[in-house]
Enzyme design. Structure first.
Site, PDB file in Angstrom:
ATOM      1  N   LYS A 172      41.936  35.352  34.184  1.00 46.11           N
ATOM      2  CA  LYS A 172      42.074  34.994  35.597  1.00 46.11           C
ATOM      3  C   LYS A 172      40.979  34.003  35.997  1.00 46.11           C
ATOM      4  O   LYS A 172      39.841  34.105  35.518  1.00 46.11           O
ATOM      5  CB  LYS A 172      41.985  36.285  36.430  1.00 46.11           C
ATOM      6  CG  LYS A 172      42.288  36.126  37.911  1.00 46.11           C
ATOM      7  CD  LYS A 172      42.281  37.496  38.593  1.00 46.11           C
ATOM      8  CE  LYS A 172      42.532  37.421  40.076  1.00 46.11           C
ATOM      9  NZ  LYS A 172      42.529  38.759  40.723  1.00 46.11           N
ATOM     10  N   SER A 231      46.390  39.839  43.638  1.00 46.77           N
ATOM     11  CA  SER A 231      46.095  38.435  43.455  1.00 46.77           C
ATOM     12  C   SER A 231      46.182  37.966  41.990  1.00 46.77           C
ATOM     13  O   SER A 231      46.220  36.773  41.756  1.00 46.77           O
ATOM     14  CB  SER A 231      44.680  38.148  43.970  1.00 46.77           C
ATOM     15  OG  SER A 231      43.716  38.860  43.210  1.00 46.77           O
ATOM     16  N   SER A 245      44.841  44.257  42.948  1.00 44.46           N
ATOM     17  CA  SER A 245      45.224  42.964  42.385  1.00 44.46           C
ATOM     18  C   SER A 245      45.604  42.946  40.909  1.00 44.46           C
ATOM     19  O   SER A 245      46.129  41.952  40.435  1.00 44.46           O
ATOM     20  CB  SER A 245      44.111  41.953  42.604  1.00 44.46           C
ATOM     21  OG  SER A 245      44.255  41.400  43.872  1.00 44.46           O
TER      22      SER A 245
HETATM   23  N1  GLN Z   1      45.726  42.522  48.510  1.00 50.74           N
HETATM   24  C1  GLN Z   1      44.384  42.952  48.610  1.00 50.74           C
HETATM   25  C2  GLN Z   1      43.577  41.935  49.368  1.00 50.74           C
HETATM   26  O1  GLN Z   1      44.093  40.941  49.718  1.00 50.74           O
HETATM   27  C3  GLN Z   1      43.794  43.208  47.243  1.00 50.74           C
HETATM   28  C4  GLN Z   1      43.347  41.988  46.555  1.00 50.74           C
HETATM   29  C5  GLN Z   1      42.572  42.268  45.298  1.00 50.74           C
HETATM   30  O2  GLN Z   1      42.645  43.364  44.734  1.00 50.74           O
HETATM   31  N2  GLN Z   1      41.792  41.294  44.879  1.00 50.74           N
HETATM   32  O3  GLN Z   1      42.438  42.120  49.646  1.00 50.74           O
END
Ligand code: GLN
Length: 502
Positions: A77, A152, A176
């Site tokens: 990532k 994400s 994410s």
């Molecule tokens: N959807 C969550 C957020 O926007 C989790 C994102 C993540 O785990 N990086 O914060």
């Protein structure tokens, strides 16, 4: 041998035996990438030549390789620092920033003989649930190109599902890894907080962030976690979880294990098809000798508000370092230092990121700190207590990963509150620092993958992976690939039987 059909461990074993060369594997992954990534947009940076060079160099060591993942192509990532390779967090503000050092996990993977194909697309600064907020354009779901892959770590999940590389490394602050794994039909895991070093992970919300694997099944995830985990002097919050070798612990034996179904996770807002598929997991594990108990978990209505206050507060502080001076991109025209900061941040951050910085700054400001941030921390403690109580009654919890399957592109961002609410099953796990795993457990009537979440107590990774491995020994959902004809009738029949034949 069709390489694409192998798991990472199977490919690693074939490389060790000399049945496949490291270069053949890398070339197959790059071919798959060029055939599919125009449509998917899962990668921000592809390091094809480096991958082939490295594959050639690794070949000599294949026979005596220590790691079962030696020579296996994978990807990382884009919020994890890789020396000399652009690391953008999918943000304009980092420009072409190429870190002068490797994240600890990148170094560990290199030592284990991983071959990296490049850096994966994601939501900007890991903020989002759809992988649509990337400066580099949205990622598409390989099961349906008009749908999001989740976020994400959407690029990571899409790449693994599409067979571009055999596994990926993502990060999980509030879901994410698990949620995109669920939307794309792969297995993903967020370890116990501290299990994997965060050194070199570009911080979103430091008290919640964890790096973890996305792979084809639980066994692959165990092998990857064996490589990643461990205390790191460069990260004061990392620790030695004393897991032993997780891969060797996978027997699939769940006899006597108590699986808790938190009844508050199966109420309003949960899609009926998702609910049926997740509950069917309990039946499969029961048939293997586990005991299933229902229990209360009366904190679900507080988890999303507490998470979004804490995550935004930490983000507003962490992202203050991006000012056009130290890293990456800088606004072209400015008058004086203040104007440089202001223009760089105004033009360099996307709107979701700005929204979170504003929210976090507000929650931390002196007049509101007690009302919002301190209150959120108190709620966090209550959530942790609720998990402690639950784990007095059972060994693992089983919940959905997300209330629905993958939404259509463009549907979520116009209703951000709805998007935040869809994180309801994943964020409590980060707030309590627990390990959570997402695994494929069915398909909805549109043919989209459904994921089930297993949650363990702190350092319960062994039990978690073992239960997932048991489930996957009896079912075949994790073996399905996008593009294959999803036989809905067979699926419905298997739901009635409590699982799909392996
Ligand atoms: N959807 C969550 C957020 O926007 C989790 C994102 C993540 O785990 N990086 O914060």
């Amino acid at each position: 041998m069709v390489l694409r059909e192998l798991t990472a461990l199977e490919l690693g074993a074939a490389i060790k035996k000399g049945e496949v060369s490291v270069k053949e594997a890398a070339q197959a992954a790059l071919d798959s990438l060029s055939a599919q990534d125009k449509a998917l947009n899962a990668f921000i940076t592809v390091t094809g030549e480096q991958a082939l060079d490295r594959a050639e160099k690794l070949q000599d060591g294949a026979k005596d390789a220590q790691s079962p993942l030696y020579g296996v192509p994978m990807a990382i990532k884009d919020n994890i620092c890789t020396r000399g390779v652009k690391t953008s967090c999918a943000s304009k503000i980092l420009g072409d920033f190429a870190p002068p050092y490797d994240a600890t996990v990148a170094g560990k993977l290199a030592n284990a003989g991983a071959v990296s194909l490049g850096k994966l697309n994601m939501d900007e600064f890991a903020m989002g649930s759809t992988s649509e907020t990337s400066f580099y354009g949205p990622v598409k779901n390989p099961w349906a190109l008009d749908r999001v892959p989740g976020g994400s770590s959407g690029g990571a999940a899409a790449a693994v599902a599409a067979g571009i590389g055999w596994y990926a490394i993502g990060s999980d602050t509030g879901g994410s890894i698990r949620q995109p794994a669920s939307y794309c039909g792969v297995t993903g895991m967020k370890p116990t907080y501290g299990t994997v070093s965060r050194y070199g992970l570009i911080a979103y919300a430091s008290s919640l962030d964890q790096i973890g694997p996305l792979g084809r099944d639980a066994a692959d995830c165990a092998a990857i976690l064996d490589v990643l985990q461990g205390r790191d002097p460069k990260d004061g919050t990392s620790l030695d979880g004393q897991y032993g070798t997780l891969l060797n612990g996978l027997t699939g034996d769940v006899r006597g294990l108590k699986i808790g179904l938190p009844v508050d996770c199966y109420g309003d807002g949960l899609d009926e098809e998702v609910k049926a598929a997740v509950l069917a997991v309990a039946d499969v594990l029961k048939a293997r000798g586990a005991e299933v108990v229902e229990l209360p978990f009366p904190v679900m209505e507080y988890v999303v508000p507490a998470y979004y206050i804490i995550a935004a507060a930490e983000a507003s502080s962490n992202l203050s370092r991006f000012d056009g001076v130290k890293y990456g991109w800088r606004a072209q025209e400015y008058e004086g230092l203040h104007d440089l900061y202001c223009k760089t941040r105004t033009q360099g951050f996307g709107s979701e990121v700005k929204q979170r910085i504003l929210l976090g700054t507000f929650a931390l400001s002196s007049g509101y700190y007690d009302a919002y941030y301190r209150k959120a921390l108190q709620v966090k403690a209550v959530i942790k207590d609720a998990f402690d109580k639950a784990f007095q009654q059972c060994g693992l919890l089983l919940t959905p990963v997300a209330p629905t399957t993958a939404p259509k592109l463009g549907e979520s961002l116009c209703d951000p509150l709805q998007m935040y609410l869809s994180d309801v099953y994943t964020v409590p796990v980060n707030l309590a620092g627990l390990p959570g795993l997402s695994m494929p457990c069915g398909f909805d009537s549109k043919g989209l993958p459904i994921g089930a979440q297993l949650i363990g107590p702190h350092f319960g990774e062994g039990t978690l992976l073992n239960a997932a491995h048991g489930f996957q020994s009896d079912t075949g959902y994790h073996k399905r690939r996008p593009g294959e004809n999803v036989r809905r009738d067979a699926h419905r029949a298997s739901l009635q039987k409590g699982g799909e034949p392996a």
